[in-house]
Write a protein that holds these residues in place. Structure first.
Motif, PDB file in Angstrom:
ATOM      1  N   CYS A 103       0.862  -1.080   0.022  1.00 11.96           N
ATOM      2  CA  CYS A 103      -0.054  -0.043   0.028  1.00 11.96           C
ATOM      3  C   CYS A 103       0.948   1.360   0.127  1.00 11.96           C
ATOM      4  CB  CYS A 103      -0.891   0.168   1.147  1.00 11.96           C
ATOM      5  SG  CYS A 103      -2.143  -1.124   0.811  1.00 11.96           S
ATOM      6  N   LYS A 104       1.821   1.216   0.787  1.00 13.75           N
ATOM      7  CA  LYS A 104       2.779   2.701   0.772  1.00 13.75           C
ATOM      8  C   LYS A 104       3.554   2.573  -0.565  1.00 13.75           C
ATOM      9  CE  LYS A 104       4.154   1.865   5.576  1.00 13.75           C
ATOM     10  NZ  LYS A 104       5.298   1.220   6.403  1.00 13.75           N
ATOM     11  N   LEU A 105       3.856   1.499  -1.251  1.00 11.60           N
ATOM     12  CA  LEU A 105       4.363   1.665  -2.473  1.00 11.60           C
ATOM     13  C   LEU A 105       3.357   2.016  -3.678  1.00 11.60           C
ATOM     14  CD1 LEU A 105       6.923   1.205  -4.460  1.00 11.60           C
ATOM     15  CD2 LEU A 105       5.767  -1.336  -4.814  1.00 11.60           C
ATOM     16  N   SER A 106       2.275   1.701  -3.403  1.00 15.13           N
ATOM     17  CA  SER A 106       1.172   1.703  -4.406  1.00 15.13           C
ATOM     18  C   SER A 106       0.955   3.267  -4.335  1.00 15.13           C
ATOM     19  CB  SER A 106      -0.284   1.129  -3.866  1.00 15.13           C
ATOM     20  OG  SER A 106      -1.231   1.655  -4.796  1.00 15.13           O
ATOM     21  N   LYS A 107       0.863   3.921  -2.960  1.00 19.26           N
ATOM     22  CA  LYS A 107       0.580   5.333  -3.011  1.00 19.26           C
ATOM     23  C   LYS A 107       1.807   6.197  -3.783  1.00 19.26           C
ATOM     24  CE  LYS A 107      -0.121   9.047   0.310  1.00 19.26           C
ATOM     25  NZ  LYS A 107      -1.178   9.343   1.216  1.00 19.26           N
TER      26      LYS A 107
END
Length: 147
Positions: free
Chosen positions: A89-93
Motif C-alpha cells: 500500500c505504501k508503494l502503491s501510494k
C-alpha cells in the motif's frame, strides 16, 4: 541456479520483499504460502501449479524454519501477507499503482478494501467471488479480470 527455494515441490520465488517491490512486471500475483498451502498443493496439482507460476512468499514460522535448515547459507525472509500488504500500500501510494484483493469473504474483503483505501488514499479494489473450483469458467475469469 535460479533464485528460488524448493520445499515439497513448491518453488518459493519471492525471497525478499524487494523482489516484489522492485519488480518491473505490470501484473503481479502474490501467493503467501503457509504450511496449509504446502499440504494442499501435495494433493492438488493445479493448486501447486498456481503457486509455482506466481510470486510465492514464505508465510509461516514452520515453513521459514524448515527452509532455514535446508538452505543454511541462503538469504531470504518470511513475508506474511498480513504484514506485506502495508508495504504494498505504501508503494502503491508512492507510485500510483493499483491494488486488487482477490478472495476471502465478501464482508471482510470489502472492509479490508475500505480500510486500506482510507488509510493510504490509494486506488484499491476487492472481489470475493462465489466459490467455484479451479479452473474457473471463462465467465468467472472474465468477471475477475474486469474488476
Amino acid at each position: 541456479m535460479k533464485n528460488e527455494l524448493i520445499l515439497s515441490g513448491i518453488s518459493f520465488s519471492a525471497l525478499t520483499k524487494n523482489v516484489i517491490l522492485l519488480s518491473d512486471d505490470k501484473f503481479i500475483h502474490i501467493v503467501t504460502v503457509n504450511p496449509e498451502f504446502i499440504v494442499k498443493a501435495q494433493k492438488n496439482e493445479v493448486f501447486r501449479s498456481i503457486i509455482n507460476s506466481n510470486y510465492a512468499t514464505i508465510d509461516g514460522q514452520v515453513t521459514y524454519f524448515i527452509l532455514k535448515i535446508k538452505y543454511l547459507f541462503r538469504q531470504f525472509e518470511k513475508i506474511s501477507g498480513c504484514d506485506f500488504i502495508f508495504d504494498l500500500c505504501k508503494l502503491s501510494k508512492e507510485k500510483k499503482y493499483k491494488i486488487f484483493l482477490l478472495g476471502g469473504y465478501e464482508d471482510s474483503n470489502s472492509l479490508a478494501v475500505e480500510n486500506l483505501r482510507s488509510s493510504y488514499n490509494i486506488e484499491i479494489e476487492g472481489f470475493s467471488p462465489e466459490f467455484q473450483p479451479y479452473p474457473f469458467t471463462p465467465e468467472h475469469n472474465n468477471l475477475i479480470l474486469s474488476k
